[in-house]
Structure formats: C-alpha cells, structure tokens
Write a protein that holds these residues in place. Structure first.
Motif, PDB file in Angstrom:
ATOM      1  N   PHE A  92      24.511 -60.913  16.841  1.00 36.97           N
ATOM      2  CA  PHE A  92      24.951 -59.536  16.625  1.00 36.97           C
ATOM      3  C   PHE A  92      23.815 -58.754  15.975  1.00 36.97           C
ATOM      4  O   PHE A  92      23.361 -59.106  14.881  1.00 36.97           O
ATOM      5  CB  PHE A  92      26.185 -59.486  15.722  1.00 36.97           C
ATOM      6  CG  PHE A  92      27.459 -59.898  16.390  1.00 36.97           C
ATOM      7  CD1 PHE A  92      28.383 -58.955  16.797  1.00 36.97           C
ATOM      8  CD2 PHE A  92      27.737 -61.241  16.621  1.00 36.97           C
ATOM      9  CE1 PHE A  92      29.563 -59.334  17.422  1.00 36.97           C
ATOM     10  CE2 PHE A  92      28.906 -61.636  17.251  1.00 36.97           C
ATOM     11  CZ  PHE A  92      29.823 -60.675  17.655  1.00 36.97           C
ATOM     12  N   HIS A  93      23.355 -57.701  16.652  1.00 38.56           N
ATOM     13  CA  HIS A  93      22.396 -56.803  16.019  1.00 38.56           C
ATOM     14  C   HIS A  93      23.133 -56.036  14.922  1.00 38.56           C
ATOM     15  O   HIS A  93      24.190 -55.442  15.174  1.00 38.56           O
ATOM     16  CB  HIS A  93      21.834 -55.819  17.037  1.00 38.56           C
ATOM     17  CG  HIS A  93      20.939 -56.443  18.055  1.00 38.56           C
ATOM     18  ND1 HIS A  93      21.376 -57.372  18.973  1.00 38.56           N
ATOM     19  CD2 HIS A  93      19.624 -56.268  18.309  1.00 38.56           C
ATOM     20  CE1 HIS A  93      20.368 -57.739  19.746  1.00 38.56           C
ATOM     21  NE2 HIS A  93      19.293 -57.086  19.371  1.00 38.56           N
ATOM     22  N   THR A  94      22.599 -56.042  13.730  1.00 44.13           N
ATOM     23  CA  THR A  94      23.219 -55.330  12.611  1.00 44.13           C
ATOM     24  C   THR A  94      22.120 -54.607  11.830  1.00 44.13           C
ATOM     25  O   THR A  94      20.931 -54.887  11.986  1.00 44.13           O
ATOM     26  CB  THR A  94      23.969 -56.287  11.664  1.00 44.13           C
ATOM     27  OG1 THR A  94      23.024 -57.022  10.864  1.00 44.13           O
ATOM     28  CG2 THR A  94      24.852 -57.265  12.413  1.00 44.13           C
ATOM     29  N   GLY A  95      22.527 -53.686  10.972  1.00 44.27           N
ATOM     30  CA  GLY A  95      21.574 -53.028  10.087  1.00 44.27           C
ATOM     31  C   GLY A  95      20.433 -52.352  10.822  1.00 44.27           C
ATOM     32  O   GLY A  95      20.601 -51.795  11.907  1.00 44.27           O
ATOM     33  N   LEU A  96      19.259 -52.412  10.207  1.00 39.73           N
ATOM     34  CA  LEU A  96      18.054 -51.813  10.770  1.00 39.73           C
ATOM     35  C   LEU A  96      17.800 -52.380  12.155  1.00 39.73           C
ATOM     36  O   LEU A  96      17.649 -53.576  12.329  1.00 39.73           O
ATOM     37  CB  LEU A  96      16.871 -52.118   9.850  1.00 39.73           C
ATOM     38  CG  LEU A  96      15.484 -51.695  10.326  1.00 39.73           C
ATOM     39  CD1 LEU A  96      15.372 -50.173  10.336  1.00 39.73           C
ATOM     40  CD2 LEU A  96      14.415 -52.295   9.431  1.00 39.73           C
ATOM     41  N   GLY A  97      17.727 -51.497  13.149  1.00 39.07           N
ATOM     42  CA  GLY A  97      17.521 -51.971  14.506  1.00 39.07           C
ATOM     43  C   GLY A  97      16.345 -51.345  15.213  1.00 39.07           C
ATOM     44  O   GLY A  97      16.142 -51.573  16.398  1.00 39.07           O
ATOM     45  N   GLY A  98      15.561 -50.542  14.504  1.00 44.98           N
ATOM     46  CA  GLY A  98      14.414 -49.928  15.138  1.00 44.98           C
ATOM     47  C   GLY A  98      14.783 -48.855  16.147  1.00 44.98           C
ATOM     48  O   GLY A  98      13.996 -48.508  17.021  1.00 44.98           O
ATOM     49  N   THR A 122      24.569 -59.152  21.417  1.00 42.93           N
ATOM     50  CA  THR A 122      25.290 -57.909  21.626  1.00 42.93           C
ATOM     51  C   THR A 122      24.765 -56.821  20.698  1.00 42.93           C
ATOM     52  O   THR A 122      24.383 -57.095  19.551  1.00 42.93           O
ATOM     53  CB  THR A 122      26.805 -58.076  21.402  1.00 42.93           C
ATOM     54  OG1 THR A 122      27.445 -56.786  21.472  1.00 42.93           O
ATOM     55  CG2 THR A 122      27.125 -58.691  20.053  1.00 42.93           C
ATOM     56  N   VAL A 123      24.772 -55.575  21.211  1.00 42.20           N
ATOM     57  CA  VAL A 123      24.405 -54.417  20.404  1.00 42.20           C
ATOM     58  C   VAL A 123      25.629 -53.524  20.184  1.00 42.20           C
ATOM     59  O   VAL A 123      25.514 -52.307  20.063  1.00 42.20           O
ATOM     60  CB  VAL A 123      23.251 -53.616  21.047  1.00 42.20           C
ATOM     61  CG1 VAL A 123      21.964 -54.399  20.995  1.00 42.20           C
ATOM     62  CG2 VAL A 123      23.581 -53.216  22.493  1.00 42.20           C
ATOM     63  N   ILE A 124      26.798 -54.127  20.082  1.00 40.88           N
ATOM     64  CA  ILE A 124      28.016 -53.355  19.859  1.00 40.88           C
ATOM     65  C   ILE A 124      27.918 -52.521  18.580  1.00 40.88           C
ATOM     66  O   ILE A 124      28.511 -51.444  18.478  1.00 40.88           O
ATOM     67  CB  ILE A 124      29.262 -54.284  19.834  1.00 40.88           C
ATOM     68  CG1 ILE A 124      30.556 -53.460  19.862  1.00 40.88           C
ATOM     69  CG2 ILE A 124      29.222 -55.250  18.654  1.00 40.88           C
ATOM     70  CD1 ILE A 124      31.814 -54.287  20.039  1.00 40.88           C
ATOM     71  N   ALA A 125      27.145 -52.993  17.600  1.00 37.32           N
ATOM     72  CA  ALA A 125      26.964 -52.227  16.360  1.00 37.32           C
ATOM     73  C   ALA A 125      26.405 -50.850  16.629  1.00 37.32           C
ATOM     74  O   ALA A 125      26.724 -49.881  15.922  1.00 37.32           O
ATOM     75  CB  ALA A 125      26.030 -52.981  15.413  1.00 37.32           C
ATOM     76  N   TYR A 126      25.562 -50.739  17.658  1.00 32.01           N
ATOM     77  CA  TYR A 126      24.891 -49.491  17.952  1.00 32.01           C
ATOM     78  C   TYR A 126      25.620 -48.680  19.022  1.00 32.01           C
ATOM     79  O   TYR A 126      25.218 -47.561  19.327  1.00 32.01           O
ATOM     80  CB  TYR A 126      23.451 -49.760  18.408  1.00 32.01           C
ATOM     81  CG  TYR A 126      22.675 -50.656  17.471  1.00 32.01           C
ATOM     82  CD1 TYR A 126      22.954 -50.706  16.110  1.00 32.01           C
ATOM     83  CD2 TYR A 126      21.663 -51.472  17.956  1.00 32.01           C
ATOM     84  CE1 TYR A 126      22.242 -51.536  15.254  1.00 32.01           C
ATOM     85  CE2 TYR A 126      20.942 -52.304  17.111  1.00 32.01           C
ATOM     86  CZ  TYR A 126      21.241 -52.334  15.758  1.00 32.01           C
ATOM     87  OH  TYR A 126      20.531 -53.161  14.916  1.00 32.01           O
TER      88      TYR A 126
END
Length: 382
Positions: free
Chosen positions: A235-241, A174-178
């Motif tokens: 979970f995508h977190t932090g630096l994501g490009g 998931t990219v809910i962080a973004y």
C-alpha cells in the motif's frame, strides 16, 4: 560512508547487498537540466524563478554522494555534475549509479512503465541485480476498463487478469491512498453495487479510476488472488512523490479497519513510504502480525535528516517487520541515494544503541541483515 568505529560484524551486515523491494524504472534518455530537476522534486514543477531544486536535501545529496561515482569531486556544482552526466551518456551514468547502490535484488513496480523508462529487465542488466515484478492493480484495472464491453465482462475480466498478472509476480501494489484515501469502507462491495459502478466506469474508461466502490472491489479482488498465491499486497501511503496527493488521507492509520478485516485471511500488508506517518506505521506493524513497513523514498528526500526518521521508525516497529526500498524513479541517483541513506541512517541508529548497551554487536548485525534483505526474501519468497 559509515561510522568508522562500528564493530566489523555490523559494518559487514550494513554493507551487504540489499533487497530493494519497491522501485520503478529510470529514464533511458539524455536529460536537460530542467528535465532532471523535475525528476528530483516531488512537486513535479520547476523551481521558482532564480532558484533550483538542487537546493534541497536530495539535490545536495546528489552533489555530495553521486558526484564521485561519475568521477567528480564531492560537492561539485550542479552545472558541472549535469555536464559530466551528459558526457558519460544516460546508459553509462545509469549503469554506474545503479551498480553503486549495492543491491542484489530489485522488485519493480511496473505500473508506471513507459517508453522513456528502462524496463524491469533493463533495470536488472544495468544494476546487475535479480529482478522480479510487483504488479500495480490500478494499472490492470485501467487495461481491463479500456477493453471491456459490458459491466459483467469488466468484473469477470478483472478477476481473470489479476490472477494472470499475479502468476508472473512476487507481489501486488495499490495506490488507493492517492485515489480515494485510506479511510475507505473496509467491507467488500456487493456484486450489484460493483456492477452499477462498473456501468458508470465504462462510460469513460480512459479516465483515472477514483470511484470508491470500484476501488474497493478491485482491492478485494486483488486480496483474493494474493491469498490464493501467497503474495503480499503493498500500500502506497504518506509521501508519494506526487503533488496531487491529499497527504492527510494517506495516513496508514486510517486503514486500520481494513487491516483488521485482513488479519484472519493472513495476506501480508506492506506499508510503503509512510512518512510523515511512520510512527503510525510502526504501531500498525507492532499491533498486527501481517503488517510490515518501510519509509522508502523518505530517506532519500530527507537525506542528511534520514537518521532521525530511521530512529523514529525503530522506536516501536518489530525489527522483522521492517523492509528496505529506494522507491527509485526517474533518475538512477535515487536508487544509489536510497541505499546509501538507508545504510547511513541505520548505522547511526545501531551505533548509539550498541554504545548505550541496549544491543550487542551481534544483535545489531542480525537486525541490519533482517531489514536490509532477510525479511524481504522471506515475505516475497525470493
């Protein structure tokens, strides 16, 4: 590549084939210099006039470590490097770079699939690695939203499609962080709230989903499927490009309430990227039995500075909670450099601990094996 005075057993463990538990496809077409530079910068924009994205830690690492794979001297100029890449052709360059990474299994996030990128199967053929799929739940939602006629149909189809796609995968991401940040309300939305939000969603189904209620509903629907099938959720977190990320909202510590809510359920939570919040991720992995961490593309982009990042990650994280990923995307150089910087960074961390008498060589070799492949094989049941 590795320190010459490492014990042989540790060197062997570090050089053993890796499991890359999170990556994407690479471009299949010939790239201009401008196109290549866009793909090696998280800005997604050209470098300022008179400058180049090769003047970055990643750009320098490409010239140092990827050049020999293409039969060039280390530190060759960017112009010579790209000329040789074009001479070989995208197919041969991709094959050489992907195989040089020394990866035995790749788990591909198919949420960014496009005609320009190698498919998961093609990534396997070029790299010589076994391939499995990680499904991105926001992409599934997008597909469902564009087909649904009514809110109830949307919710029912979403659950059905998540289950169908999960049946062909080894994990979900998931990219809910973004989309809304990780400080979201950890509770499951009511069906009434989800239906109301879905009605609004279907008024513009091609738009990017950012509604926090529907994102939470989607996430909990994915958790239900993951629990049923025994899958981890990344979970995508932090630096994501991605330059449109509000970095402060992608701190994994902000989702502590959700992590606590998942603990009784037992669904593994894998924190991707994490940098510069890798110490927070280390704490979460230490404090919660179902949480795992990696630093992914941070090692590639910090390049020569990656040893410090790795050392900080190892300060607190249980060793069986650490995983390796390249987060390769766009250019095959990022697959090779992900593996190379990981091995070099981990080698440095192991070396000083052995020399300080903190770990035996046998401990270091066992830990290198766990992080490089063993833990991923266990978590994803490869």
């Amino acid at each position: 590549m590795l320190p010459v005075d490492l014990p042989g057993t540790v060197r062997d463990a570090l050089l053993a084939p890796l499991v890359d538990h999170h990556c994407h496809g690479v471009r299949r077409d010939e790239l201009s210099r401008a196109g290549f530079e866009l793909l090696i910068s998280p800005s997604g924009a050209p470098a300022p006039p008179g400058t180049t994205h090769f003047d970055t830690p990643l750009g320098a690492a490409i010239r140092r470590w990827c050049a020999p794979v293409l039969d060039l001297e280390p530190h060759t100029s960017a112009a010579v490097y790209l000329s040789r890449r074009a001479e070989l052709g995208a197919d041969e360059a991709n094959r050489r770079l992907l195989r040089a990474a020394g990866v035995m299994a790749i788990l591909v996030d198919t949420g960014l699939e496009s005609a320009e990128l190698l498919s998961a199967a093609e990534m396997g053929r070029h790299s010589g690695a076994a391939i499995d799929e990680i499904v991105r739940i926001e992409q599934i939602e997008q597909d469902v939203a564009e087909m649904a006629q009514a809110a109830v149909d949307y919710l029912d189809s979403l659950a059905e499609e998540l289950a169908a796609r999960a049946a062909r995968s080894v994990g979900m991401t998931t990219v809910i962080a973004y989309r809304c940040g990780l400080g979201f309300d950890p509770s499951r939305p009511t069906r009434g709230a989800a239906i109301a939000a879905a009605n609004q969603r279907l008024s513009d189904p091609k738009a990017r989903l950012t509604d926090p209620i529907l994102l939470r509903h989607l996430l909990w629907a994915a958790v239900d499927v993951a629990r049923e099938r025994g899958l981890p959720v990344q979970f995508h977190t932090g630096l994501g490009g991605d330059p449109d990320v509000d970095l402060h909202r992608a701190d994994p510590a902000r989702m502590t309430g959700f992590i606590r809510a998942l603990q009784p359920i037992g669904v593994p939570v894998v924190l991707l990227h994490c940098y510069p919040f890798h110490r927070q991720a280390a704490y979460l992995a230490a404090a919660y039995p179902h949480v795992y961490a990696d630093v992914g593309l941070a090692l590639t982009h910090t390049a020569a500075g990656s040893a410090r990042v790795m050392d900080e990650l190892l300060e607190l994280t249980p060793f069986h909670k650490l995983l390796y990923s390249s987060d390769c995307h766009g250019v095959a150089e990022t697959c090779l450099l992900g593996a190379l910087t990981f091995r070099r960074a981990l080698a440095g961390a192991l070396k000083w601990r052995i020399e300080a008498g903190e770990w035996s060589a046998a401990d270091a070799a066992r830990i290198a094996h766990m992080i490089g492949s063993g833990s991923a094989r266990r978590i994803y049941r490869l």
